[in-house]
Design an enzyme around this catalytic site. Structure first.
Site, PDB file in Angstrom:
ATOM      1  N   GLU A 118      20.181  28.324  13.396  1.00  0.00           N
ATOM      2  CA  GLU A 118      21.358  27.873  12.662  1.00  0.00           C
ATOM      3  C   GLU A 118      21.267  28.280  11.205  1.00  0.00           C
ATOM      4  O   GLU A 118      20.190  28.265  10.608  1.00  0.00           O
ATOM      5  CB  GLU A 118      21.431  26.348  12.689  1.00  0.00           C
ATOM      6  CG  GLU A 118      21.767  25.783  14.035  1.00  0.00           C
ATOM      7  CD  GLU A 118      21.965  24.270  13.963  1.00  0.00           C
ATOM      8  OE1 GLU A 118      22.068  23.663  15.015  1.00  0.00           O
ATOM      9  OE2 GLU A 118      22.007  23.717  12.838  1.00  0.00           O
ATOM     10  N   GLY A 171      13.142  24.249  10.726  1.00  0.00           N
ATOM     11  CA  GLY A 171      11.772  24.674  10.470  1.00  0.00           C
ATOM     12  C   GLY A 171      11.173  24.119   9.202  1.00  0.00           C
ATOM     13  O   GLY A 171      11.865  23.600   8.329  1.00  0.00           O
ATOM     14  N   ASN A 196      23.041  11.581   8.033  1.00  0.00           N
ATOM     15  CA  ASN A 196      24.133  12.174   8.793  1.00  0.00           C
ATOM     16  C   ASN A 196      23.825  11.918  10.270  1.00  0.00           C
ATOM     17  O   ASN A 196      22.926  12.545  10.826  1.00  0.00           O
ATOM     18  CB  ASN A 196      24.106  13.682   8.479  1.00  0.00           C
ATOM     19  CG  ASN A 196      25.381  14.376   8.857  1.00  0.00           C
ATOM     20  OD1 ASN A 196      26.336  13.765   9.296  1.00  0.00           O
ATOM     21  ND2 ASN A 196      25.373  15.686   8.689  1.00  0.00           N
ATOM     22  N   CYS A 207      21.054  19.258  10.140  1.00  0.00           N
ATOM     23  CA  CYS A 207      20.073  20.208  10.641  1.00  0.00           C
ATOM     24  C   CYS A 207      19.892  20.124  12.159  1.00  0.00           C
ATOM     25  O   CYS A 207      19.554  19.082  12.693  1.00  0.00           O
ATOM     26  CB  CYS A 207      18.765  19.891   9.925  1.00  0.00           C
ATOM     27  SG  CYS A 207      17.351  20.758  10.497  1.00  0.00           S
TER      28      CYS A 207
HETATM   29  S1  SF4 Z   1      13.610  17.501   8.995  1.00  0.00           S
HETATM   30 FE1  SF4 Z   1      13.699  18.613  10.950  1.00  0.00          FE
HETATM   31  S2  SF4 Z   1      13.507  20.783  10.413  1.00  0.00           S
HETATM   32 FE2  SF4 Z   1      12.868  19.581   8.614  1.00  0.00          FE
HETATM   33  S3  SF4 Z   1      10.624  19.376   8.848  1.00  0.00           S
HETATM   34 FE3  SF4 Z   1      11.518  17.551   9.821  1.00  0.00          FE
HETATM   35  S4  SF4 Z   1      11.752  18.136  12.009  1.00  0.00           S
HETATM   36 FE4  SF4 Z   1      11.439  20.024  10.825  1.00  0.00          FE
END
Ligand code: SF4
Length: 359
Positions: free
Chosen positions: A97, A164, A299, A342
């Site tokens: 994404e 990530g 969110n 995300c």
């Molecule tokens: S918020 Fe989501 S993408 Fe960011 S480090 Fe944590 S699990 Fe990984």
């Protein structure tokens, strides 16, 4: 071993042209078509000799569909406020994404640094699926070019806040920053690298940034999300291996090496970490630390139990920090109707990409 051209700077492109029997100026032409014109395939670079393009088309490099190293757009989701989320397909059949967030006079691209993520933060859709692999430099730069192409606007800011954990892919992230600055003309100060924290990597990030980029002027945003270790571990399971005091010590070392202040991200989860006592504890934790706190109202994702905080709670938390002299801002929610959090779009479309492609 051959590699895609996207991500290479001018000297490397000139060397590549010569290696393949072309004059060095062909490398300059390639640079212009890759970065300024955004060409998707080598075959599109009409200034190159036709015979050369045909010969190269039959032998794409390792890890790419074509020499240019561009992705395929699998899906596009546009919110009422213009926030645009793209699902991009990689050469090996995976998807990532990237989000373009327009605001007055600026366009921010939120890029992914990995396919999936191993950090498993409980409030995050991406963390639910685990890690598939880290992205290569060309796959990171491609996201910025894809948003530029779709939104027909030059990105002004890039934030590594998509799928990530960037500190698990430091070298590719720094090489991508180098490419964005040198080849796409962005300023390092317009780039933010966001992390939930990986033990012993912050000083390494600082040292490698100085070594590779000459200076570390991008913003480092550290996701705290809680004012104490117990609550933080509840939200970020991997934090058990990285006590909050050790994380803050590493932040101080980062500041000492780079001379840049650190920004702290704090996701506000309704009723869980958004109370005045949490704000007071956070202010205490950050005492004496030259920093900035960015509050992010949660969110909601479908399958999780967390709640969005009330506007009164968000305002109360902000005021409690300000009263304790902590610099604070609240991130405006953008694109809630475009699966903008995300990992939401990818999860929603999991298993259904073939129908999307067939439309
Ligand atoms: S918020 Fe989501 S993408 Fe960011 S480090 Fe944590 S699990 Fe990984």
């Amino acid at each position: 071993m051959s590699q895609p051209l996207l991500g290479m700077g001018l000297p490397a492109l000139e060397a590549w042209a010569k290696q393949h029997g072309q004059a060095a100026f062909r490398g300059r032409q390639l640079h212009d078509w890759l970065y300024a014109k955004g060409a998707r395939q080598l075959a599109d670079v009409s200034v190159l000799p036709k015979g050369f393009r045909e010969q190269m088309a039959g032998q794409p490099p390792d890890g790419s569909l074509d020499w240019m190293g561009r992705s395929r757009e699998l899906h596009r989701s546009v919110a009422r406020d213009g926030t645009t989320k793209l699902l991009l397909g990689t050469h090996d059949g995976l998807s990532i994404e990237t989000v373009g967030i327009p605001a007055e006079g600026r366009l921010t691209v939120c890029v992914s640094s990995q396919v999936g993520c191993p950090m498993a933060c409980r409030f995050c859709a991406t963390g639910k699926g685990g890690l598939q692999r880290s992205l290569a430099v060309h796959e990171i730069v491609d996201q910025v070019l894809s948003v530029r192409e779709v939104m027909e606007q030059r990105p002004s800011h890039v934030v590594f806040m998509g799928m990530g954990e960037p500190l698990l892919n430091i070298e590719a992230v720094l090489d991508a920053i180098q490419c964005l600055c040198t080849d796409l003309g962005m300023a390092q100060r317009q780039i933010t690298v966001s992390t939930v924290g990986v033990p012993r990597t912050l000083p390494r990030l600082a040292e490698l940034a100085l070594e590779r980029l000459g200076r570390a002027q991008f913003t480092l945003a550290v996701s705290l999300h809680a004012p104490d270790q117990r609550l933080r571990e509840e939200l970020i399971p991997t934090a058990h291996a990285y006590p909050i005091e050790a994380l803050l010590d590493d932040c101080r070392r980062y500041v000492a090496i780079t001379g840049r202040r650190v920004s702290f991200e704090y996701i506000l989860l309704g009723g869980l970490n958004d109370q005045p006592r949490h704000a007071a504890a956070l202010a205490q934790l950050l005492r004496g630390f030259q920093s900035h706190v960015n509050l992010i109202p949660y969110n909601p994702i479908e399958e999780e139990e967390f709640q969005r905080p009330t506007p009164a709670a968000v305002d109360g938390f902000r005021r409690a920090l300000q009263e304790r002299h902590v610099a604070v801002s609240v991130r405006a929610s953008r694109g809630l109707d475009a699966d903008a959090a995300c990992g939401q779009l990818r999860r929603r479309l999991e298993g259904s990409l073939e129908p999307v492609l067939a439309r």
